[in-house]
Write an enzyme that holds these catalytic residues in place. Structure first.
Site, PDB file in Angstrom:
ATOM      1  N   ASP B  56      38.599  -3.684  41.042  1.00 48.95           N
ATOM      2  CA  ASP B  56      39.778  -2.850  41.321  1.00 48.95           C
ATOM      3  C   ASP B  56      39.599  -1.431  40.806  1.00 48.95           C
ATOM      4  O   ASP B  56      38.713  -1.157  39.997  1.00 48.95           O
ATOM      5  CB  ASP B  56      41.007  -3.448  40.616  1.00 48.95           C
ATOM      6  CG  ASP B  56      41.479  -4.726  41.285  1.00 48.95           C
ATOM      7  OD1 ASP B  56      41.339  -4.833  42.511  1.00 48.95           O
ATOM      8  OD2 ASP B  56      41.984  -5.605  40.561  1.00 48.95           O
ATOM      9  N   TYR B 114      32.593 -11.413  32.849  1.00 52.78           N
ATOM     10  CA  TYR B 114      33.429 -10.226  32.659  1.00 52.78           C
ATOM     11  C   TYR B 114      33.780 -10.075  31.174  1.00 52.78           C
ATOM     12  O   TYR B 114      33.986 -11.072  30.478  1.00 52.78           O
ATOM     13  CB  TYR B 114      34.753 -10.365  33.424  1.00 52.78           C
ATOM     14  CG  TYR B 114      34.705 -10.050  34.902  1.00 52.78           C
ATOM     15  CD1 TYR B 114      34.842  -8.748  35.354  1.00 52.78           C
ATOM     16  CD2 TYR B 114      34.548 -11.067  35.843  1.00 52.78           C
ATOM     17  CE1 TYR B 114      34.825  -8.455  36.706  1.00 52.78           C
ATOM     18  CE2 TYR B 114      34.520 -10.785  37.205  1.00 52.78           C
ATOM     19  CZ  TYR B 114      34.662  -9.472  37.626  1.00 52.78           C
ATOM     20  OH  TYR B 114      34.643  -9.178  38.967  1.00 52.78           O
TER      21      TYR B 114
END
Lengths: 255, 255
Positions: B56, B114
């Site tokens: 994003d 992540y």
């Protein structure tokens, strides 16, 4: 009639990337300008913020010291919170304290610690690109250490001073003579290095000129003997290029 | 007629601060868009760059994997150097290699790692403000660790999925079910923490929704029992807020 009866001392951290340095300027965003603007809104006074020194455009600070006189009755906590809520996250007020009325952030500074950070790996990590100078070459660390030993002590640093206004108010008398208490190179990792300079004062662009020349030494383009000759010559035209500002950070001001 | 006969695999690092995410968009700067633009200039072909996933706006990557097919005869070194010379320093091509023609960066990805980074000190250091989420509060680490243990394993993560297009091409059949191999919280320092999530895939905003909810647990607003109930409920409206993007970084893609 001005009757300032409080002297406020602050420690300020900033990311200098998008600022035209510390010193207030008419048409550019500066650290001093932004903080003074907020102080005026909070106190409704014409505040003059006095920093321990001036950092150039793009140079960072972890703990710039500054003071201002005020008649405001705001508490140190109110001042700190108010400033931090108004300022961009690129500028943070670390501490605010009330101090002696005669304290002066610049005149009373006994010394400063600066760091200049290098990244020597092949590809610079994007998130450090505004904080570390990328030198994608192996450096001869032994030669650099020899030069750092030469730098320590009291010398005339004319060879590493850029032209421009020297601050005459406190430095008159000693010309370009400065005492460097400590000049070190430390390794953060195998490919990341930090130059650490502690001294009683630094000439305009002195650290960036020293670092630019030390990198030439590290690359084998200058010997430590030649470095010593450059220092002795007191001739700016002999030294290496001025290293860019973004690797430089004011870490501490000593009083 | 397209006769691409080479498949190039790249690892890409980026600072997502000033980009509208990975995926190409008509009017916004994106990572995919910038790299494709440079590849077209270098190869004079209409290159399609396929990333392992989409990050994003504002999310960073240390090693996004991507591939593209080409007829170009440029060497991997020429491609890497050319791209890095044209791209902003916010995007770096870490490696380029030629790989099997049937390799697909997205379809063949077996998992991802992540990191989500937090800073819990009182004043956030300016130079980390775009990379660490500032949570200026003490966090109950024991409760967070309990919840991380609940997250590990195979679950339906509907409660942590934001609305929006789920990628139907590879995820059809398993709905919102994902396997989290590892969910950890490590301390960089006493006041800096990193959430580390390894899994076979992540739903839209899943990590940011997990982190937002875990912070609520750390602040004592939710118990680990309530956290477990939220996971089981498969109802997005029960979980905490979506944590902002700037703390998130794609660290590795597994094949």
């Amino acid at each position: 009639m001005s009757t300032e009866n409080r002297n406020m001392k602050m420690l300020i951290a900033y990311d200098g990337t998008h600022y035209s340095g510390w010193q207030k300027q008419k048409n550019d965003r500066t650290i001093q300008g932004e903080i003074e603007c907020c102080l005026k809104r909070m106190t409704r006074e014409e505040i003059s913020l006095h920093g321990a020194g001036r950092t150039d455009a793009g140079v960072h600070a972890d703990a710039m010291c500054a003071h201002f006189l005020t008649r405001s009755v705001l508490s140190v906590t109110e001042l700190q919170r108010g400033l931090n809520s108004m300022l961009s996250g690129a500028i943070r007020i670390i501490t605010v304290e009330e101090t002696d009325l005669d304290f002066h952030a610049r005149f009373h500074a006994k010394g400063k610690l600066y760091h200049y950070s290098l990244y020597c790996g092949k590809i610079q990590p994007p998130r450090s690109r505004q904080y570390l100078l990328h030198v994608p070459l192996p450096l001869d660390l032994n030669s650099i250490h020899s030069c750092l030993a030469i730098i320590e002590g009291t010398h005339d640093f004319s060879s590493f001073e850029n032209s421009g206004s020297r601050d005459k108010t406190i430095l008159s008398g000693r010309g370009a003579i400065r005492t460097i208490h400590s000049a070190k190179l430390t390794a953060d990792r195998a490919d990341a290095f930090v130059f650490q300079f502690t001294g009683d004062g630094f000439l305009r662009n002195m650290i960036r000129n020293l670092v630019g020349t030390l990198i030439e030494v590290g690359r084998g383009r200058l010997s430590s003997k030649e470095f010593k000759a450059i220092l002795k010559a007191r001739d700016r035209s002999l030294a290496g290029r001025t290293a860019p500002p973004h690797g430089l950070c004011l870490k501490e001001v000593f009083y």
